[in-house]
Design a protein around this motif. Sequence first.
Motif, PDB file in Angstrom:
ATOM      1  N   LEU A   1      -3.721   7.156  -3.025  1.00 31.97           N
ATOM      2  CA  LEU A   1      -3.617   5.888  -2.296  1.00 31.97           C
ATOM      3  C   LEU A   1      -3.643   4.749  -3.305  1.00 31.97           C
ATOM      4  O   LEU A   1      -4.594   4.631  -4.084  1.00 31.97           O
ATOM      5  CB  LEU A   1      -4.768   5.734  -1.298  1.00 31.97           C
ATOM      6  CG  LEU A   1      -4.780   4.442  -0.483  1.00 31.97           C
ATOM      7  CD1 LEU A   1      -3.548   4.376   0.424  1.00 31.97           C
ATOM      8  CD2 LEU A   1      -6.063   4.330   0.343  1.00 31.97           C
ATOM      9  N   ASN A   2      -2.593   3.926  -3.307  1.00 31.62           N
ATOM     10  CA  ASN A   2      -2.484   2.807  -4.235  1.00 31.62           C
ATOM     11  C   ASN A   2      -2.333   1.502  -3.457  1.00 31.62           C
ATOM     12  O   ASN A   2      -1.601   1.441  -2.460  1.00 31.62           O
ATOM     13  CB  ASN A   2      -1.275   2.960  -5.168  1.00 31.62           C
ATOM     14  CG  ASN A   2      -1.389   4.189  -6.046  1.00 31.62           C
ATOM     15  OD1 ASN A   2      -2.472   4.524  -6.517  1.00 31.62           O
ATOM     16  ND2 ASN A   2      -0.269   4.861  -6.266  1.00 31.62           N
TER      17      ASN A   2
ATOM     18  N   GLY B   1      -5.652   2.287  -7.575  1.00 34.70           N
ATOM     19  CA  GLY B   1      -5.699   3.332  -6.560  1.00 34.70           C
ATOM     20  C   GLY B   1      -6.617   4.479  -6.924  1.00 34.70           C
ATOM     21  O   GLY B   1      -7.343   4.441  -7.926  1.00 34.70           O
TER      22      GLY B   1
ATOM     23  N   MET C   1       0.855  -1.187   0.000  1.00 34.46           N
ATOM     24  CA  MET C   1       0.000   0.000   0.000  1.00 34.46           C
ATOM     25  C   MET C   1       0.889   1.234   0.000  1.00 34.46           C
ATOM     26  O   MET C   1       1.812   1.344   0.809  1.00 34.46           O
ATOM     27  CB  MET C   1      -0.932   0.009   1.215  1.00 34.46           C
ATOM     28  CG  MET C   1      -1.881   1.206   1.229  1.00 34.46           C
ATOM     29  SD  MET C   1      -3.075   1.148   2.611  1.00 34.46           S
ATOM     30  CE  MET C   1      -1.949   1.339   3.998  1.00 34.46           C
ATOM     31  N   ASP C   2       0.628   2.157  -0.930  1.00 36.70           N
ATOM     32  CA  ASP C   2       1.406   3.374  -1.057  1.00 36.70           C
ATOM     33  C   ASP C   2       0.501   4.575  -0.779  1.00 36.70           C
ATOM     34  O   ASP C   2      -0.592   4.688  -1.357  1.00 36.70           O
ATOM     35  CB  ASP C   2       1.998   3.521  -2.459  1.00 36.70           C
ATOM     36  CG  ASP C   2       2.916   2.365  -2.812  1.00 36.70           C
ATOM     37  OD1 ASP C   2       3.512   1.781  -1.894  1.00 36.70           O
ATOM     38  OD2 ASP C   2       3.033   2.052  -4.017  1.00 36.70           O
ATOM     39  N   LEU C   3       0.956   5.465   0.072  1.00 30.66           N
ATOM     40  CA  LEU C   3       0.261   6.717   0.358  1.00 30.66           C
ATOM     41  C   LEU C   3       1.156   7.859  -0.111  1.00 30.66           C
ATOM     42  O   LEU C   3       2.254   8.047   0.406  1.00 30.66           O
ATOM     43  CB  LEU C   3      -0.041   6.851   1.847  1.00 30.66           C
ATOM     44  CG  LEU C   3      -0.697   8.170   2.274  1.00 30.66           C
ATOM     45  CD1 LEU C   3      -2.062   8.326   1.613  1.00 30.66           C
ATOM     46  CD2 LEU C   3      -0.823   8.255   3.789  1.00 30.66           C
TER      47      LEU C   3
ATOM     48  N   THR D   1       1.532  11.913  -0.798  1.00 31.87           N
ATOM     49  CA  THR D   1       1.059  13.275  -0.549  1.00 31.87           C
ATOM     50  C   THR D   1       2.088  14.230  -1.159  1.00 31.87           C
ATOM     51  O   THR D   1       3.284  14.126  -0.860  1.00 31.87           O
ATOM     52  CB  THR D   1       0.906  13.555   0.950  1.00 31.87           C
ATOM     53  OG1 THR D   1       2.148  13.331   1.614  1.00 31.87           O
ATOM     54  CG2 THR D   1      -0.156  12.651   1.549  1.00 31.87           C
TER      55      THR D   1
END
Length: 219
Positions: free
Chosen positions: A180-181, A195, A123-125, A127
Amino acid sequence: LAFPFFDESNDGLPAVFSCPDVAFDASAVTRFQGTGFRFLRNLCCWEGCGPSWWDGCPVSVAKRIDLLLGYRYVRLDENLTFIQNCDLMGVPRTGTDVFDTENTFNGFDLGTMLQFRRGCWSMDLITKVGIGNTQSVVLISGVAFQNGVQQTPGGSILAVSTNSGRYVNNAFTMLPEVGLNVGYQINPCWRFTTGYTLMYWCGVYRPGESVHLTGLLRT
């Protein structure tokens, strides 16, 4: 059917354009595109072992935080067109009002990417914020024909000679974005991701904001 406007030939009082067998057509087109590149620099990372989300078996677990630097280009093109066809006192009349807007952003990206891995899942966040310039171009044009003869001065009902033309504006812009991915490592070479991205772009010009019900109806 009636087309509302403010008639400049009558002290700008509210008026409507209507005639027998009238037909109005309105169309809107929106195109959005963007591109860019970015560099990642790792700030910190951690690797270990933990239970699987599915069966509780031990799997590899990893976390990392990366600094993101890059360049971003975003463009929003929109078009709003009004077409009128009618019989005005026995004379066929057609008119077209066109409102085009083009918004282009060029700037630098700055942000962070947090990545969590557990087994094959990740999971990638992301910003980040884009800092740069937004150039907005508004094109307004109109044309009217009565009995096949183009009316002068140029213009139709909403796009008339007083507001037609090309208008350009440049403004400093900050373009925040959150993404979000979720991914799955299919094999050592391939990873499937899906995502959602939310971006806020302020200060853009839209065709509807360029439409003013101030026109001059010529008969």
